[in-house]
Write an enzyme that holds these catalytic residues in place. Sequence first.
Site, PDB file in Angstrom:
ATOM      1  N   ILE A 154       0.917  -1.149   0.000  1.00 49.22           N
ATOM      2  CA  ILE A 154       0.000   0.000   0.000  1.00 49.22           C
ATOM      3  C   ILE A 154       0.946   1.186   0.000  1.00 49.22           C
ATOM      4  O   ILE A 154       1.523   1.537   1.026  1.00 49.22           O
ATOM      5  CB  ILE A 154      -0.928   0.013   1.230  1.00 49.22           C
ATOM      6  CG1 ILE A 154      -1.809  -1.239   1.269  1.00 49.22           C
ATOM      7  CG2 ILE A 154      -1.800   1.290   1.211  1.00 49.22           C
ATOM      8  CD1 ILE A 154      -2.680  -1.369   2.510  1.00 49.22           C
ATOM      9  N   PRO A 155       1.176   1.788  -1.170  1.00 48.53           N
ATOM     10  CA  PRO A 155       2.312   2.691  -1.358  1.00 48.53           C
ATOM     11  C   PRO A 155       2.146   4.090  -0.745  1.00 48.53           C
ATOM     12  O   PRO A 155       2.110   5.103  -1.446  1.00 48.53           O
ATOM     13  CB  PRO A 155       2.448   2.752  -2.877  1.00 48.53           C
ATOM     14  CG  PRO A 155       1.045   2.573  -3.364  1.00 48.53           C
ATOM     15  CD  PRO A 155       0.413   1.605  -2.406  1.00 48.53           C
ATOM     16  N   CYS A 156       2.100   4.128   0.573  1.00 50.31           N
ATOM     17  CA  CYS A 156       1.946   5.403   1.270  1.00 50.31           C
ATOM     18  C   CYS A 156       3.127   6.334   1.000  1.00 50.31           C
ATOM     19  O   CYS A 156       3.006   7.547   1.166  1.00 50.31           O
ATOM     20  CB  CYS A 156       1.731   5.183   2.764  1.00 50.31           C
ATOM     21  SG  CYS A 156       3.000   4.194   3.563  1.00 50.31           S
ATOM     22  N   HIS A 157       4.256   5.789   0.553  1.00 51.74           N
ATOM     23  CA  HIS A 157       5.409   6.621   0.211  1.00 51.74           C
ATOM     24  C   HIS A 157       5.117   7.511  -1.001  1.00 51.74           C
ATOM     25  O   HIS A 157       5.804   8.504  -1.209  1.00 51.74           O
ATOM     26  CB  HIS A 157       6.662   5.760  -0.048  1.00 51.74           C
ATOM     27  CG  HIS A 157       6.516   4.789  -1.162  1.00 51.74           C
ATOM     28  ND1 HIS A 157       5.900   3.555  -1.000  1.00 51.74           N
ATOM     29  CD2 HIS A 157       6.903   4.853  -2.461  1.00 51.74           C
ATOM     30  CE1 HIS A 157       5.931   2.910  -2.152  1.00 51.74           C
ATOM     31  NE2 HIS A 157       6.533   3.669  -3.055  1.00 51.74           N
TER      32      HIS A 157
END
Length: 167
Positions: free
Chosen positions: A125-128
């Site tokens: 889950i690419p919160c970056h």
Amino acid sequence: MINKYLAYYESPIGTIRITADDDSITTLHFMIEMDGVELEPINMNETLEKCIEQLDLYFKGELREFDLKLNPSGTDFQKKVWNEILKIPYGKTRSYLDLSRLLGNEKSIRAIARANGENKIAIIIPCHRVIGSDKSLTGYTWGLWRKKWLLNHEAAVVSNECQLSLF
């Protein structure tokens, strides 16, 4: 009864702890403080093996989209935010304001930022990929240097593919 499984992954930017149930990834996070930490025993299953294979490919620049069932714990609102974050394309970013607009409430920026920070499954889950409206690299639970590394890694892969397609 739900079984719990655990593995560790040595990434270029630190040790990652991964947990799963019988068929889903439940957490994936960087282990920030390693000094004196006794690691729990590994308890692998097929889900964790598949996750580790995909992480290998991601860090080699050969995987853009993970194909794993996810089961993070969180509120309905957090899950709604995380589902929207999953839609951010590899190598791209969205601002907290963009996400608040997509979710239908511009005033929810702080709540979205909080939900992003509570993401239980980093990288997948690419919160970056969520940044400030001014393009700044704002908060990242695992350290801004890791956020920058991940964004640079994805940008380099995309750039390299664009160069290869010119020939």
